[in-house]
Design a protein around this motif. Structure first.
Motif, mmCIF file in Angstrom:
data_model
loop_
_atom_site.group_PDB
_atom_site.id
_atom_site.type_symbol
_atom_site.label_atom_id
_atom_site.label_comp_id
_atom_site.label_asym_id
_atom_site.label_seq_id
_atom_site.Cartn_x
_atom_site.Cartn_y
_atom_site.Cartn_z
ATOM 1 N N GLN A 174 0.842 -1.197 0.000
ATOM 2 C CA GLN A 174 0.000 0.000 0.000
ATOM 3 C C GLN A 174 0.878 1.248 0.000
ATOM 4 O O GLN A 174 1.646 1.485 0.925
ATOM 5 C CB GLN A 174 -0.907 0.018 1.230
ATOM 6 N N ILE A 175 0.772 2.047 -1.044
ATOM 7 C CA ILE A 175 1.560 3.276 -1.157
ATOM 8 C C ILE A 175 0.745 4.419 -0.569
ATOM 9 O O ILE A 175 -0.269 4.838 -1.138
ATOM 10 C CB ILE A 175 1.926 3.561 -2.622
ATOM 11 N N SER A 176 1.186 4.900 0.591
ATOM 12 C CA SER A 176 0.416 5.925 1.283
ATOM 13 C C SER A 176 1.050 7.307 1.181
ATOM 14 O O SER A 176 0.350 8.308 1.070
ATOM 15 C CB SER A 176 0.256 5.556 2.761
ATOM 16 N N GLN A 177 2.386 7.355 1.227
ATOM 17 C CA GLN A 177 3.067 8.645 1.214
ATOM 18 C C GLN A 177 4.431 8.491 0.546
ATOM 19 O O GLN A 177 5.426 8.220 1.208
ATOM 20 C CB GLN A 177 3.242 9.179 2.646
ATOM 21 N N PRO A 178 4.524 8.663 -0.766
ATOM 22 C CA PRO A 178 5.829 8.578 -1.426
ATOM 23 C C PRO A 178 6.832 9.536 -0.784
ATOM 24 O O PRO A 178 6.510 10.685 -0.491
ATOM 25 C CB PRO A 178 5.514 8.981 -2.867
ATOM 26 N N GLY A 179 8.031 9.014 -0.534
ATOM 27 C CA GLY A 179 9.047 9.825 0.117
ATOM 28 C C GLY A 179 8.920 9.877 1.623
ATOM 29 O O GLY A 179 9.613 10.668 2.278
ATOM 30 N N ASN A 180 8.066 9.034 2.209
ATOM 31 C CA ASN A 180 7.898 8.987 3.661
ATOM 32 C C ASN A 180 9.256 8.749 4.322
ATOM 33 O O ASN A 180 9.905 7.732 4.061
ATOM 34 C CB ASN A 180 6.927 7.866 4.028
ATOM 35 N N PRO A 181 9.729 9.650 5.186
ATOM 36 C CA PRO A 181 11.063 9.493 5.775
ATOM 37 C C PRO A 181 11.179 8.319 6.734
ATOM 38 O O PRO A 181 12.291 7.928 7.093
ATOM 39 C CB PRO A 181 11.274 10.825 6.508
#
Length: 352
Positions: A174-181
């Motif tokens: 599940q891709i929720s926030q691309p670039g999530n740190p």
């Protein structure tokens, strides 16, 4: 034998930006891990045995390495644990110092910023003595071996299912926030982790990690892959890529001068530190001379340059359904070169 794919060798993108540091002074290698896995020693067969059969994927792409042996052969050491972009990773990915002929295709999730990896997971590649990784994003499965255990995993990881943890919350892939740190995967999809027997598994799939914990059938139970592994281990491989044949295509420059008449269903590249091995899974009665000839003569399918500008052939032999060609790279040729030829679909990796 399962279908094996040549596409998606992601390490090339990472290695292409590696500077040439061949003139750097070598330093002594690190001491070996004290874990049970390390005591047994890394091998291609052992690496296959870490991957559940269900996690291998179809088609399959696999990379693995004995990091302790690769460092020793290259005269490198891991250096400071505080370095977010260690030189030893850059060099083993591209052009190690001196006369070492080692290339390591590091796991994509772990090979970039070690400080970030350590913050998210609790460990980094500096603590690993070996690894194996299969598949292509988003369906990769990786096992890192070393003196690692439950206490190596960060307390901040999210509980998922029993001993399985995750870097962030969310369903598989599940891709929720691309670039999530806080996510290992730059797409923001969760990565599942678990530890056992001095090793840590990482995957986008909860079921793949469960299968690893359950210790069922593995890729080592695939007779074709096991034959390749045995041939490479006998010859001292410390780093390996296993892929599949390129489709024979005359319009891509493939010809009888570049492609053996002997069909094969899998190919492996391996690095020993001094030599590069090219292993083909063939019929038990195959003629090794057919493979020796294409590596001695002819031109590269892409550039038209003579193959003998890049490598010389020490010999070829067939045993247990595997043909192995042993190469010595020419002076100045980076050890990633054979992998680049595979990625570029050179005719020497085509089956007809």
């Amino acid at each position: 034998m399962r279908t094996i794919s040549v596409t998606g060798i992601a390490v090339l993108a990472f290695a292409s930006c590696v500077p040439d540091t061949a003139g750097d002074d070598p330093t002594s290698p690190p001491s070996a891990s004290t874990s049970d896995e390390a005591a047994a020693g890394w091998s291609v067969e052992q690496a296959l045995g870490q991957v559940p059969a269900s996690a291998g994927g179809d088609p399959l792409w696999l990379s693995g390495a004995d990091l302790d042996a690769a460092l020793e052969a290259s005269g490198l050491q891991r250096g400071s644990a505080d370095d977010p972009n260690p030189e030893w990773i850059r060099q083993l990915s591209g052009n190690p110092p001196g006369d070492s002929h080692i290339h390591v295709g590091f796991p994509e999730l772990l090979a970039v910023d070690q400080a970030t990896t350590r913050r998210i997971t609790g460990f980094d590649l500096g603590q690993a003595d070996g690894f194996v990784t299969v598949g292509r994003k988003p369906d990769t499965f990786t096992v890192v071996t070393g003196d690692l255990g439950e206490d190596s995993l960060a307390d901040s990881l999210v509980e998922v299912d029993g001993p399985i943890r995750s870097d962030i919350e969310g369903e598989d892939r599940q891709i929720s926030q691309p670039g999530n740190p806080d996510a290992l995967d730059w797409t923001g999809a969760p990565t599942r982790l678990a530890a056992k027997d001095g090793a840590i598994a990482l995957s986008a799939s909860t079921e793949a990690v469960k299968a690893w914990l359950d210790s069922g059938d593995t890729l080592a139970d695939d007779t074709g892959l096991a034959s390749l592994a045995g041939a490479l281990d006998e010859r001292g491989a410390v780093s390996v890529v296993i892929s599949g044949p390129v489709a024979f295509n005359p319009s891509a420059g493939h010809s009888p001068d570049t492609t053996a008449e002997v069909p094969f269903d899998a190919v492996a590249l391996a690095w020993t530190g001094e030599k590069v091995l090219v292993a083909y899974r063939v019929d038990s009665e195959a003629d090794a001379a057919a493979f020796e000839t294409i590596w001695k003569t002819g031109q590269l399918s892409t550039s038209g340059q003579p193959i003998d500008m890049f490598a010389s052939v020490d010999g070829a032999e067939v045993g247990d359904g595997v043909a192995v060609v042993t190469l010595t790279l020419a002076d100045g040729v980076p050890p990633i070169m054979p992998l680049m030829l595979l990625e570029q679909a050179d005719g020497r990796f085509a089956s007809r």
